[in-house]
Design an enzyme around this catalytic site. Structure first.
Site, PDB file in Angstrom:
ATOM      1  N   SER A  25      50.935  44.937  44.324  1.00  0.00           N
ATOM      2  CA  SER A  25      50.329  43.443  44.450  1.00  0.00           C
ATOM      3  C   SER A  25      49.717  43.964  43.436  1.00  0.00           C
ATOM      4  O   SER A  25      48.780  44.749  43.717  1.00  0.00           O
ATOM      5  CB  SER A  25      49.919  42.916  45.632  1.00  0.00           C
ATOM      6  OG  SER A  25      48.999  42.206  45.353  1.00  0.00           O
ATOM      7  N   LYS A  49      50.833  39.046  42.690  1.00  0.00           N
ATOM      8  CA  LYS A  49      49.264  39.411  42.719  1.00  0.00           C
ATOM      9  C   LYS A  49      48.224  38.588  43.486  1.00  0.00           C
ATOM     10  O   LYS A  49      48.838  38.050  44.787  1.00  0.00           O
ATOM     11  CB  LYS A  49      48.086  39.279  41.622  1.00  0.00           C
ATOM     12  CG  LYS A  49      48.296  37.651  40.584  1.00  0.00           C
ATOM     13  CD  LYS A  49      47.650  37.362  39.618  1.00  0.00           C
ATOM     14  CE  LYS A  49      46.524  38.108  39.140  1.00  0.00           C
ATOM     15  NZ  LYS A  49      45.596  38.259  38.315  1.00  0.00           N
ATOM     16  N   SER A  74      38.547  47.084  39.556  1.00  0.00           N
ATOM     17  CA  SER A  74      37.431  46.132  40.594  1.00  0.00           C
ATOM     18  C   SER A  74      37.499  45.044  40.325  1.00  0.00           C
ATOM     19  O   SER A  74      36.809  43.865  39.697  1.00  0.00           O
ATOM     20  CB  SER A  74      36.201  46.755  40.367  1.00  0.00           C
ATOM     21  OG  SER A  74      35.019  45.237  41.011  1.00  0.00           O
ATOM     22  N   ILE A  75      38.588  44.522  40.865  1.00  0.00           N
ATOM     23  CA  ILE A  75      39.553  42.993  39.657  1.00  0.00           C
ATOM     24  C   ILE A  75      38.992  41.756  40.096  1.00  0.00           C
ATOM     25  O   ILE A  75      38.597  40.810  39.961  1.00  0.00           O
ATOM     26  CB  ILE A  75      40.859  43.341  39.752  1.00  0.00           C
ATOM     27  CG1 ILE A  75      41.474  43.894  39.269  1.00  0.00           C
ATOM     28  CG2 ILE A  75      41.345  41.723  39.040  1.00  0.00           C
ATOM     29  CD1 ILE A  75      40.972  44.277  37.968  1.00  0.00           C
ATOM     30  N   GLY A  76      38.716  41.743  41.579  1.00  0.00           N
ATOM     31  CA  GLY A  76      38.057  41.040  42.639  1.00  0.00           C
ATOM     32  C   GLY A  76      38.611  39.652  42.425  1.00  0.00           C
ATOM     33  O   GLY A  76      38.144  38.554  43.174  1.00  0.00           O
ATOM     34  N   CYS A 134      40.584  43.236  52.579  1.00  0.00           N
ATOM     35  CA  CYS A 134      39.162  42.367  52.540  1.00  0.00           C
ATOM     36  C   CYS A 134      37.804  41.995  52.973  1.00  0.00           C
ATOM     37  O   CYS A 134      38.398  42.741  54.470  1.00  0.00           O
ATOM     38  CB  CYS A 134      39.212  40.701  52.003  1.00  0.00           C
ATOM     39  SG  CYS A 134      40.927  40.575  50.988  1.00  0.00           S
ATOM     40  N   ASN A 196      46.649  50.924  50.949  1.00  0.00           N
ATOM     41  CA  ASN A 196      45.808  50.026  49.313  1.00  0.00           C
ATOM     42  C   ASN A 196      45.339  51.126  48.840  1.00  0.00           C
ATOM     43  O   ASN A 196      45.216  52.162  49.675  1.00  0.00           O
ATOM     44  CB  ASN A 196      45.047  49.160  50.438  1.00  0.00           C
ATOM     45  CG  ASN A 196      44.593  48.041  49.378  1.00  0.00           C
ATOM     46  OD1 ASN A 196      44.446  47.798  48.226  1.00  0.00           O
ATOM     47  ND2 ASN A 196      44.982  46.147  49.946  1.00  0.00           N
ATOM     48  N   THR A 197      43.907  51.052  48.250  1.00  0.00           N
ATOM     49  CA  THR A 197      43.564  51.854  47.305  1.00  0.00           C
ATOM     50  C   THR A 197      42.308  52.449  48.380  1.00  0.00           C
ATOM     51  O   THR A 197      41.959  52.064  49.346  1.00  0.00           O
ATOM     52  CB  THR A 197      42.820  51.214  46.206  1.00  0.00           C
ATOM     53  OG1 THR A 197      41.828  49.956  46.974  1.00  0.00           O
ATOM     54  CG2 THR A 197      44.046  50.855  45.364  1.00  0.00           C
TER      55      THR A 197
END
Length: 307
Positions: A25, A49, A74-76, A134, A196-197
């Protein structure tokens, strides 16, 4: 050679992939940005995404910074929102052979359920991947994925909202991922993405300020591969659902490591930014590697590092 894998064996709908190579994603858009639409049909699955209840513009620039053997982002969660996705993207996916999985993210438990409910029964959507990394605005910004009770509530809510297969993407920013993995499986997850990251940051030594516009970001790429591999090994031993390995996979050899550690499938992420052909090269290399080892079924190599 049989490279197929079933990622939702306990779900009536199932999630059968022709091969284990997926896109991660946030690294492959909606799958439509490539000029090779025909080519992507070779992949096992595409994870689009992150999708939120309402459209999001994302974080302040800059959003990306390279690090040693990795990438901070840090796309947000910049995205068009679930309504536009259902109207504009899903009808196109419905004509594809490759399954498309929608990654979803919410600011509250209820939002996760609302998004999942809107996706239920929509043609072109094969499953949902639940991003629990999140911040929960109702809990002062605590990540849903760092607390077993919160992770359980999100998964249960999504499970009640949709009949689609549910994949929960676990956060590595925890002390014990295994306990959280067990909690989400007990509450309805059909599969898990690990991982995830990792939280990180970079500072400009000339200005003395954080490089990223939002200060903190998520570290991905080869730098986190050993951590991801460790957690795939641990989590896949502790749960009874398929595990998808994600974190620093750049080559076919990386993919084989994750399969041997216990992953049933893998996701190629950061590699896509450096080489848009990465998922296809991983797939071709995986086929060649397994052939050279005399492996005729993908299942025969999954978890062999534990034997």
């Amino acid at each position: 050679m049989n490279l197929s894998v079933e990622l939702a064996p306990h779900n009536k709908r199932g999630l059968r992939l022709a091969n284990p190579v997926m896109t991660a994603s946030g690294t492959f858009g909606y799958g439509m940005e490539t000029d090779d639409i025909k080519g992507i049909q070779r992949l096992g699955a595409i994870v689009c995404k992150g999708t939120t209840l309402h459209p999001r513009e994302g974080n302040a620039q800059p959003r990306l910074v390279e690090t040693a053997s990795g990438l901070l982002n840090s796309i947000g969660l910049q995205n068009i929102g679930v309504e536009a996705l259902v109207k504009e993207k899903a009808p196109i996916w419905a004509g594809w052979k490759v399954p498309v999985i929608v990654n979803i993210a919410g600011e509250t438990v209820k939002e996760y359920g609302d998004i999942a409910r809107r996706l239920d029964g929509v043609k072109g959507i094969a499953a949902v991947e639940v991003n629990i990394s999140c911040p929960n605005v109702a809990a002062g910004g605590l990540e849903f994925g760092t607390d077993a009770e919160l992770a359980l509530k999100v998964t249960s809510t999504v499970r009640m909202a949709t009949r689609l297969p549910i994949i929960v993407k676990l956060s590595p920013n925890v002390t014990d991922m295994v306990s959280i993995a067990r909690a989400v499986v007990d509450s309805g997850a059909d599969a898990l993405t690990v991982m995830n990251t990792i939280r990180g940051m970079a500072i400009d030594v000339n200005t003395g300020k954080p490089v990223l516009g939002s200060t903190l970001g998520g570290l991905s790429g080869p730098a986190i591969k050993p951590v991801a591999l460790h957690w795939v090994y641990k989590v896949s031993t502790a749960v009874t659902v398929p595990v998808i390995g994600c974190g620093g996979i750049m080559t076919a050899a990386d993919a084989v490591e994750f399969l041997m550690a216990g992953a049933s499938a893998i996701q190629v992420g950061t590699a896509n930014f450096a080489n848009p052909r990465a998922p296809f090269e991983v797939l071709d290399g995986l086929e060649a590697t397994l052939t050279s080892k005399g492996v005729t079924r993908l299942a025969d190599i999954v978890g062999t590092a534990k034997e």
